[in-house]
Design a protein around this motif. Structure first.
Motif, mmCIF file in Angstrom:
data_model
loop_
_atom_site.group_PDB
_atom_site.id
_atom_site.type_symbol
_atom_site.label_atom_id
_atom_site.label_comp_id
_atom_site.label_asym_id
_atom_site.label_seq_id
_atom_site.Cartn_x
_atom_site.Cartn_y
_atom_site.Cartn_z
ATOM 1 N N PRO A 156 0.810 -1.228 0.000
ATOM 2 C CA PRO A 156 0.000 0.000 0.000
ATOM 3 C C PRO A 156 0.842 1.277 0.000
ATOM 4 N N ASP A 157 0.430 2.216 -0.866
ATOM 5 C CA ASP A 157 0.995 3.566 -0.899
ATOM 6 C C ASP A 157 2.516 3.587 -1.059
ATOM 7 N N ALA A 158 3.060 2.617 -1.778
ATOM 8 C CA ALA A 158 4.508 2.556 -1.966
ATOM 9 C C ALA A 158 4.937 3.022 -3.356
ATOM 10 N N ALA A 159 3.978 3.338 -4.213
ATOM 11 C CA ALA A 159 4.273 3.871 -5.538
ATOM 12 C C ALA A 159 3.967 5.369 -5.540
ATOM 13 N N PRO A 160 4.517 6.112 -6.473
ATOM 14 C CA PRO A 160 4.287 7.563 -6.492
ATOM 15 C C PRO A 160 2.818 7.948 -6.529
#
Length: 240
Positions: A179-183
Motif C-alpha cells: 500500500p501507498d509505496a508507488a508515487p
C-alpha cells in the motif's frame, strides 16, 4: 517515524552477513558437526577479533549467532549440490532459503503483463528495464538476493515477504501489493524465483548452509549453555 518499506528491509537482510562469551559447560567444545570441532577458546577469540565487548561476551546471544555461522559453514562444506538443488526447488519452508528478483509497478495490469511475459519466456532484465517504477529495486536491477527463512519477516503482515514464501520451482512468480509505496498509490511487486542453475558462486553456499544438518545426516552438538541447534531454521536457539 517513517517506516522502512518491505523492499528495503529484505534487501538489507539479503546483504547482511551474520558475523558471529557466555558461561560454558565443563567440556571444551562450543559446538561440533560430525568430526569437526569448535572449541570455546576459538569462539571467544573470534568474537574478540570481531570487536565483542566484555559485556557482549557475557551474553549467550552473540555466542549463538557466531556458532550458528560456524555450523552453517560446516553444513555448506558437507552439502551435496544435487541435494541442495532438489531441496531449494521446493521453496523456502523446505529448503530454508530462497533467491529472488522483483519488479515494482504502479498498476495491476502491468503486474499481470509482466507475469504473462515471464511465463512466455521473456528475459527478466528486459522486463525490469521496461516496467519497474521502484527506485529501491532499481539500485540492484531488481535483484533482492538470497534470503534464509530467518531473514524473512514472517507473521507480521508483510505482503512482500508473504508472497515470497509462495515461490518455488513449480510456482516461480508471485505478486504482492504494498500500500501507498508507488508515487501514485499502491505498488505491485512481481517476484521471480531464481532457479538453482542461475545462482552464482556467492549464492549457492547460502542455499547449502540453510539446508539444515538433519537433511544431510550430520550429527550436531551445541554446548547447552549456548543453546541447541534448530534444524528448521538452521540456527542455534535458546534452550527453553
Amino acid at each position: 517515524m517513517k517506516r522502512r518499506s518491505p523492499i528495503t528491509l529484505l534487501v538489507l537482510a539479503a546483504t547482511t552477513l551474520t558475523a558471529g562469551c557466555t558461561t560454558f559447560s565443563d567440556n571444551d567444545l562450543a559446538a561440533r558437526v560430525d568430526d569437526a570441532e569448535y572449541s570455546r577458546d576459538e569462539l571467544v577469540t573470534e568474537l574478540q577479533e570481531l570487536g565483542a565487548t566484555d559485556e557482549q561476551l557475557a551474553s549467550a546471544d552473540i555466542a549463538r549467532s557466531q556458532v550458528s555461522g560456524w555450523i552453517a559453514e560446516r553444513v555448506s562444506e558437507a552439502s551435496d549440490p544435487t541435494l541442495a538443488a532438489s531441496g531449494y526447488a521446493n521453496g523456502v519452508f523446505e529448503s530454508g532459503s530462497i533467491c529472488v528478483e522483483a519488479v515494482g509497478m504502479s498498476t495491476p495490469a502491468d503486474a499481470e503483463a509482466v507475469i504473462a511475459e515471464l511465463e512466455s519466456g521473456a528475459d527478466f532484465a528486459d522486463l525490469f528495464a521496461s516496467f519497474n517504477v521502484n527506485d529501491q529495486l532499481a539500485q540492484s536491477d531488481g535483484r533482492i538476493g538470497c534470503l534464509t527463512i530467518t531473514q524473512l519477516p514472517l507473521g507480521v503482515d508483510d505482503p512482500l515477504a508473504d508472497s515470497i514464501t509462495m515461490l518455488n520451482a513449480n510456482e516461480p512468480y508471485a505478486t504482492a501489493i504494498i500500500p501507498d509505496a508507488a508515487p501514485d498509490g499502491d505498488l505491485y511487486v512481481v517476484s521471480r524465483f531464481i532457479p538453482y542453475n542461475e545462482l552464482g558462486p556467492d549464492d549457492t553456499p547460502i542455499v547449502a548452509g540453510a539446508l539444515g544438518a538433519d537433511s544431510l545426516g550430520l550429527d550436531v552438538y551445541v554446548d547447552p549453555q549456548i543453546g541447541t541447534y534448530d534444524n528448521a531454521t538452521a540456527t542455534v536457539i535458546p534452550l527453553v
